[in-house]
Design a protein around this motif. Structure first.
Motif, PDB file in Angstrom:
ATOM      1  N   LEU A 115     -31.118 -12.538  38.884  1.00 39.69           N
ATOM      2  CA  LEU A 115     -31.594 -11.163  38.953  1.00 39.69           C
ATOM      3  C   LEU A 115     -32.632 -10.846  37.880  1.00 39.69           C
ATOM      4  N   LEU A 116     -32.291 -11.101  36.610  1.00 41.68           N
ATOM      5  CA  LEU A 116     -33.216 -10.782  35.532  1.00 41.68           C
ATOM      6  C   LEU A 116     -34.457 -11.657  35.575  1.00 41.68           C
ATOM      7  N   ALA A 117     -34.289 -12.943  35.888  1.00 39.11           N
ATOM      8  CA  ALA A 117     -35.438 -13.847  35.962  1.00 39.11           C
ATOM      9  C   ALA A 117     -36.390 -13.440  37.083  1.00 39.11           C
ATOM     10  N   GLU A 118     -35.837 -12.984  38.201  1.00 41.29           N
ATOM     11  CA  GLU A 118     -36.668 -12.587  39.353  1.00 41.29           C
ATOM     12  C   GLU A 118     -37.544 -11.393  39.026  1.00 41.29           C
ATOM     13  N   PHE A 119     -37.014 -10.463  38.218  1.00 37.34           N
ATOM     14  CA  PHE A 119     -37.761  -9.246  37.914  1.00 37.34           C
ATOM     15  C   PHE A 119     -38.221  -9.205  36.453  1.00 37.34           C
ATOM     16  N   ALA A 120     -38.303 -10.385  35.815  1.00 40.83           N
ATOM     17  CA  ALA A 120     -38.676 -10.447  34.401  1.00 40.83           C
ATOM     18  C   ALA A 120     -40.051  -9.830  34.141  1.00 40.83           C
TER      19      ALA A 120
ATOM     20  N   ILE B 177     -39.974  -5.951  34.479  1.00 39.26           N
ATOM     21  CA  ILE B 177     -39.274  -5.316  33.357  1.00 39.26           C
ATOM     22  C   ILE B 177     -40.139  -5.371  32.105  1.00 39.26           C
ATOM     23  N   ALA B 178     -40.774  -6.528  31.869  1.00 36.96           N
ATOM     24  CA  ALA B 178     -41.620  -6.687  30.681  1.00 36.96           C
ATOM     25  C   ALA B 178     -42.799  -5.710  30.707  1.00 36.96           C
ATOM     26  N   LYS B 179     -43.404  -5.522  31.875  1.00 31.51           N
ATOM     27  CA  LYS B 179     -44.535  -4.590  31.987  1.00 31.51           C
ATOM     28  C   LYS B 179     -44.119  -3.171  31.604  1.00 31.51           C
ATOM     29  N   VAL B 180     -42.961  -2.750  32.097  1.00 33.90           N
ATOM     30  CA  VAL B 180     -42.477  -1.401  31.789  1.00 33.90           C
ATOM     31  C   VAL B 180     -42.205  -1.258  30.292  1.00 33.90           C
TER      32      VAL B 180
ATOM     33  N   SER C  30     -38.623 -19.837  23.058  1.00 32.54           N
ATOM     34  CA  SER C  30     -40.018 -20.298  23.016  1.00 32.54           C
ATOM     35  C   SER C  30     -40.488 -20.936  24.317  1.00 32.54           C
ATOM     36  N   MET C  31     -39.698 -20.795  25.392  1.00 30.92           N
ATOM     37  CA  MET C  31     -40.096 -21.317  26.699  1.00 30.92           C
ATOM     38  C   MET C  31     -40.487 -20.152  27.597  1.00 30.92           C
ATOM     39  N   LEU C  32     -41.578 -20.333  28.367  1.00 30.49           N
ATOM     40  CA  LEU C  32     -42.057 -19.277  29.250  1.00 30.49           C
ATOM     41  C   LEU C  32     -41.107 -19.045  30.414  1.00 30.49           C
ATOM     42  N   LEU C  33     -40.804 -17.765  30.673  1.00 30.05           N
ATOM     43  CA  LEU C  33     -39.998 -17.397  31.835  1.00 30.05           C
ATOM     44  C   LEU C  33     -40.864 -16.888  32.979  1.00 30.05           C
ATOM     45  N   VAL C  34     -42.163 -16.706  32.703  1.00 29.73           N
ATOM     46  CA  VAL C  34     -43.078 -16.163  33.709  1.00 29.73           C
ATOM     47  C   VAL C  34     -44.144 -17.207  34.025  1.00 29.73           C
ATOM     48  N   SER C  35     -44.924 -16.939  35.053  1.00 32.57           N
ATOM     49  CA  SER C  35     -45.977 -17.870  35.455  1.00 32.57           C
ATOM     50  C   SER C  35     -47.101 -17.855  34.412  1.00 32.57           C
ATOM     51  N   PRO C  36     -47.923 -18.927  34.354  1.00 33.94           N
ATOM     52  CA  PRO C  36     -49.054 -18.943  33.412  1.00 33.94           C
ATOM     53  C   PRO C  36     -49.997 -17.752  33.591  1.00 33.94           C
ATOM     54  N   THR C  37     -50.221 -17.342  34.834  1.00 31.81           N
ATOM     55  CA  THR C  37     -51.088 -16.189  35.093  1.00 31.81           C
ATOM     56  C   THR C  37     -50.503 -14.923  34.490  1.00 31.81           C
ATOM     57  N   ASP C  38     -49.200 -14.708  34.691  1.00 28.85           N
ATOM     58  CA  ASP C  38     -48.536 -13.537  34.104  1.00 28.85           C
ATOM     59  C   ASP C  38     -48.510 -13.628  32.582  1.00 28.85           C
ATOM     60  N   ALA C  39     -48.354 -14.848  32.068  1.00 29.64           N
ATOM     61  CA  ALA C  39     -48.328 -15.038  30.614  1.00 29.64           C
ATOM     62  C   ALA C  39     -49.658 -14.608  29.997  1.00 29.64           C
ATOM     63  N   LEU C  40     -50.770 -14.969  30.655  1.00 24.69           N
ATOM     64  CA  LEU C  40     -52.088 -14.555  30.176  1.00 24.69           C
ATOM     65  C   LEU C  40     -52.229 -13.041  30.216  1.00 24.69           C
ATOM     66  N   TYR C  41     -51.741 -12.428  31.297  1.00 15.11           N
ATOM     67  CA  TYR C  41     -51.783 -10.965  31.414  1.00 15.11           C
ATOM     68  C   TYR C  41     -51.003 -10.298  30.272  1.00 15.11           C
ATOM     69  N   PHE C  42     -49.805 -10.815  30.012  1.00 19.87           N
ATOM     70  CA  PHE C  42     -48.976 -10.227  28.954  1.00 19.87           C
ATOM     71  C   PHE C  42     -49.584 -10.459  27.571  1.00 19.87           C
TER      72      PHE C  42
ATOM     73  N   PHE D 159     -38.014 -10.898  27.862  1.00 20.94           N
ATOM     74  CA  PHE D 159     -38.074 -11.166  29.298  1.00 20.94           C
ATOM     75  C   PHE D 159     -39.238 -12.095  29.655  1.00 20.94           C
ATOM     76  N   ILE D 160     -40.073 -12.430  28.654  1.00 20.09           N
ATOM     77  CA  ILE D 160     -41.207 -13.316  28.871  1.00 20.09           C
ATOM     78  C   ILE D 160     -40.905 -14.712  28.345  1.00 20.09           C
ATOM     79  N   LEU D 161     -40.168 -14.761  27.219  1.00 19.44           N
ATOM     80  CA  LEU D 161     -39.821 -16.029  26.575  1.00 19.44           C
ATOM     81  C   LEU D 161     -38.322 -16.187  26.459  1.00 19.44           C
ATOM     82  N   ARG D 162     -37.870 -17.423  26.496  1.00 19.44           N
ATOM     83  CA  ARG D 162     -36.475 -17.747  26.194  1.00 19.44           C
ATOM     84  C   ARG D 162     -36.487 -19.009  25.359  1.00 19.44           C
TER      85      ARG D 162
END
Length: 395
Positions: A286-291, A294-297, A315-327, A310-313
């Motif tokens: 659930l949390l990983a699917e909407f990470a 949630i991070a944007k909000v 030091s490992m990325l929980l989001v896609s590289p594209t989303d990581a760049l956005y964040f 919600f972006i890192l766990r």
């Protein structure tokens, strides 16, 4: 010992913490002549380790792990590179997992520090408690954890051990290796020390530190089965609502579960197994699917530190590289430089890992350049590094 007026051809350099310099000397030194020496940036740590262990040809992932463990402490970096230079690559994985390991210069240094602390009982209590805390804490809460006599003495003695701490408003021990050293020195008092921390946690259940760490400390106190009854769905939900890291919640449920099994508490063992299953499902699905959502909000409402969970766990990325760049862009743009730099390091680690596996793609190189440019815009510009990136792409 020093004259009030020095001859023109003599300059005296004092290398020490301000609190260790006599007041009559310190007041004669103006601010412009004081040089602060903070921990080394992780990039510098990596560079030093790579330079001194160049003959081992360590992969970036290993260098980064070593750099993170040193916490920017030059003495510890020197200790690590000397040990590995002598032992060689064969022991690298075992050594990283076993850190800290005490011997030689660093052990002598820590013994010297400990001998100074040992002369005052209140200092021993302060250092022993801080070394057992799992994360930083504010001074007022630390005072409440101390025994009565040490609490009264705190204003007078804290400055004497301040150089062993990091942080200002919120403090922690300066390096995890020294914490391990102190814990080993005070192992006979460990249960009593955890009981003092437990008194604070049980009396301040809504405090951030208590909520995050109560299970851990109860499991190490004199009434260790309390960690089993305290570990409930209500506690886990409260942790989630207060943005406690999911891995911490899962880890502490496992601590309580192990204690229940050790004590033969069958009903609680089944209950905690079911609780663990629910929380793992919630975190991994659930949390990983909407990470990302949630991070944007959380960034929008001004909580970048919570968003990063919600972006890192670890030091490992929980989001896609594209989303990581956005964040990364959003964090820098919102002024959350520390959080953005942590995300940048995680992205770079992932990119370097792929580079070493020789699975390079144009999209990955583009991501690497874009993140490096963002980093340099908001930090010190590193022209040589950017030039190397463009040369890599052009080549």
């Amino acid at each position: 010992l020093l004259p009030q007026t020095l001859p023109e051809n003599i300059i005296i350099v004092l290398s020490a913490k301000p609190e260790l310099i006599p007041a009559e000397i310190l007041q004669t030194i103006s601010c412009e002549y004081k040089i602060s020496v903070p921990p080394l940036p992780i990039e510098t740590c990596r560079s030093l380790i790579s330079k001194h262990l160049n003959s081992l040809n360590l992969p970036y992932e290993k260098i980064n792990s070593l750099a993170e463990k040193t916490s920017g402490q030059p003495l510890y970096i020197n200790y690590v590179v000397k040990f590995l230079a002598d032992k060689g690559l064969e022991f690298i994985d075992e050594y990283i997992n076993a850190l800290p390991v005490f011997s030689g210069e660093i052990e002598s240094y820590y013994e010297k520090i400990w001998n100074e602390v040992c002369t005052n009982e209140s200092e021993i209590w302060i250092v022993s408690i801080v070394c057992r805390l799992r994360n930083e804490i504010d001074k007022s809460s630390l005072i409440k954890m101390l025994p009565e006599q040490a609490a009264y003495a705190f204003p007078a003695v804290f400055d004497k051990v301040r150089h062993l701490m990091k942080g200002t408003d919120r403090i922690a021990i300066f390096h995890f290796s020294f914490a391990e050293f102190v814990i080993a020195k005070t192992v006979c008092q460990s249960v009593a020390i955890h009981d003092l921390i437990n008194e604070f946690c049980c009396s301040n259940t809504d405090h951030e530190y208590s909520l995050r760490n109560i299970i851990y400390h109860l499991s190490r106190g004199s009434n260790d089965t309390l960690c089993v009854s305290t570990c409930t769905q209500e506690w886990a939900d409260k942790c989630s609502l207060n943005f406690i890291e999911p891995d911490v919640i899962v880890s502490d449920i496992k601590i309580a579960l192990a204690k229940a099994m050790e004590k033969g508490m069958l009903e609680d063992t089944v209950r905690l197994l079911l609780l663990l299953q629910r929380i793992v499902f919630r975190n991994n699905n659930l949390l990983a699917e909407f990470a990302s959502e949630i991070a944007k909000v959380l960034i929008m409402i001004g909580s970048p530190d919570k968003a990063l969970k919600f972006i890192l766990r670890e030091s490992m990325l929980l989001v896609s590289p594209t989303d990581a760049l956005y964040f990364l862009h959003e964090l820098y743009h919102s002024g959350a430089i520390n959080e953005a730099n942590m995300l940048y390091e995680a992205i770079k680690t992932r990119v370097y890992h792929v580079f070493e596996k020789e699975e390079i793609t144009i999209d990955l190189l583009r991501l690497h350049v874009q993140t490096a440019v963002l980093y340099d815009v908001y930090n010190e510009f590193n022209a040589r590094y950017i030039a190397w990136l463009y040369h890599t792409i052009d080549g």
